[in-house]
Design a protein around this motif. Structure first.
Motif, PDB file in Angstrom:
ATOM      1  N   SER A 149     -13.476  -3.856  -8.679  1.00  0.00           N
ATOM      2  CA  SER A 149     -13.316  -2.896  -7.395  1.00  0.00           C
ATOM      3  C   SER A 149     -14.045  -2.981  -6.774  1.00  0.00           C
ATOM      4  CB  SER A 149     -14.236  -1.350  -8.780  1.00  0.00           C
ATOM      5  OG  SER A 149     -14.620  -0.293  -7.800  1.00  0.00           O
ATOM      6  N   VAL A 207      -2.291  -5.986  -1.309  1.00  0.00           N
ATOM      7  CA  VAL A 207      -1.583  -6.014  -0.739  1.00  0.00           C
ATOM      8  C   VAL A 207      -0.573  -6.703  -1.912  1.00  0.00           C
ATOM      9  CG1 VAL A 207      -0.424  -7.729   0.690  1.00  0.00           C
ATOM     10  CG2 VAL A 207      -2.924  -7.805   0.390  1.00  0.00           C
ATOM     11  N   ILE A 261      -2.962   3.300  -3.185  1.00  0.00           N
ATOM     12  CA  ILE A 261      -2.403   4.002  -1.703  1.00  0.00           C
ATOM     13  C   ILE A 261      -1.332   4.208  -1.245  1.00  0.00           C
ATOM     14  CG2 ILE A 261      -5.525   4.240  -0.536  1.00  0.00           C
ATOM     15  CD1 ILE A 261      -4.424   2.015   1.853  1.00  0.00           C
ATOM     16  N   ASP A 285       2.387   2.953  -2.868  1.00  0.00           N
ATOM     17  CA  ASP A 285       2.719   1.380  -4.116  1.00  0.00           C
ATOM     18  C   ASP A 285       2.512   2.175  -5.538  1.00  0.00           C
ATOM     19  OD1 ASP A 285       3.514   0.794  -2.770  1.00  0.00           O
ATOM     20  OD2 ASP A 285       1.572  -0.843  -1.395  1.00  0.00           O
ATOM     21  N   MET A 316      -8.369   4.228   2.296  1.00  0.00           N
ATOM     22  CA  MET A 316      -8.678   2.094   1.399  1.00  0.00           C
ATOM     23  C   MET A 316     -10.362   3.205   0.450  1.00  0.00           C
ATOM     24  SD  MET A 316      -7.071  -1.075   1.995  1.00  0.00           S
ATOM     25  CE  MET A 316      -7.263  -1.730   3.502  1.00  0.00           C
TER      26      MET A 316
END
Ligand SMILES: Cc1cc2nc3c(=O)[nH]c(=O)nc-3n(C[C@H](O)[C@H](O)[C@H](O)COP(=O)(O)O)c2cc1C
Length: 151
Positions: free
Chosen positions: A10, A61, A92, A95, A128
């Motif tokens: 994290s 990614v 976020i 995805d 983010m």
């Protein structure tokens, strides 16, 4: 007592928060004990203590982060056959489930002796750095309850 391990990576604390919410849900079931650990800090020789291992990663990614992938590959090398494993991610945008799905594929490929509980959990964060989106904490707790119910 049934012991569950919840490991996570994290960067900004959101995936850790999800791990904590899953743990809360799991502990509602009598006789279930949880331990939370950063994925790099767990002593591999202790893995056999746990009946279930949950693995969490932020989506970076489009997939899980490197140390989480390394942990999964390592799991396959331990003699832990028959134990349960499940994956969770944070993301976020659009995805949903992407990193979790890739973790499940890796588990199937590299840690096939485990009993994969699928689908895992995918939790949305607002940007983010988070925070975890509204309503998602309850989803995490419910996932924890479901895992415990299956133990
Ligand atoms: C280097 C980097 C790449 C990222 N790439 C994606 C991505 O491809 N898709 C996505 O949904 N989120 C992406 N994110 C957002 C992360 O999923 C988000 O920061 C994370 O869920 C927050 O969790 P954490 O607080 O546990 O680090 C990226 C974040 C970083 C730092």
């Amino acid at each position: 007592m049934t012991k569950a391990l919840i490991v996570y990576e994290s960067k900004y604390g959101n995936t850790k928060k999800v791990a904590e919410m899953i743990s809360e849900g799991m502990k509602e079931t009598a006789g279930v004990e949880t331990e939370l650990a950063h994925v790099d800090s767990i002593d591999k020789s202790r893995l056999k203590e746990f009946s279930v291992i949950l693995i969490g990663s932020p989506n970076h990614v489009g997939g899980p982060v490197g140390n989480v992938k390394k942990f999964i590959k390592q799991l396959g090398k331990e003699d832990l056959a028959g134990r349960k494993v499940a994956a969770f991610d944070t993301y976020i945008g659009k995805d949903f489930g992407k990193a979790m799905g890739k973790m499940e594929q890796l588990i199937t490929k590299k840690a096939s002796g485990f009993n994969l509980v699928s689908p895992g959990l995918s939790i949305k964060v607002d940007g983010m750095r988070g925070p975890v989106s509204e309503g998602e904490d309850e989803k995490s707790k419910e996932f924890g309850r479901k895992i415990s119910a299956g133990l």
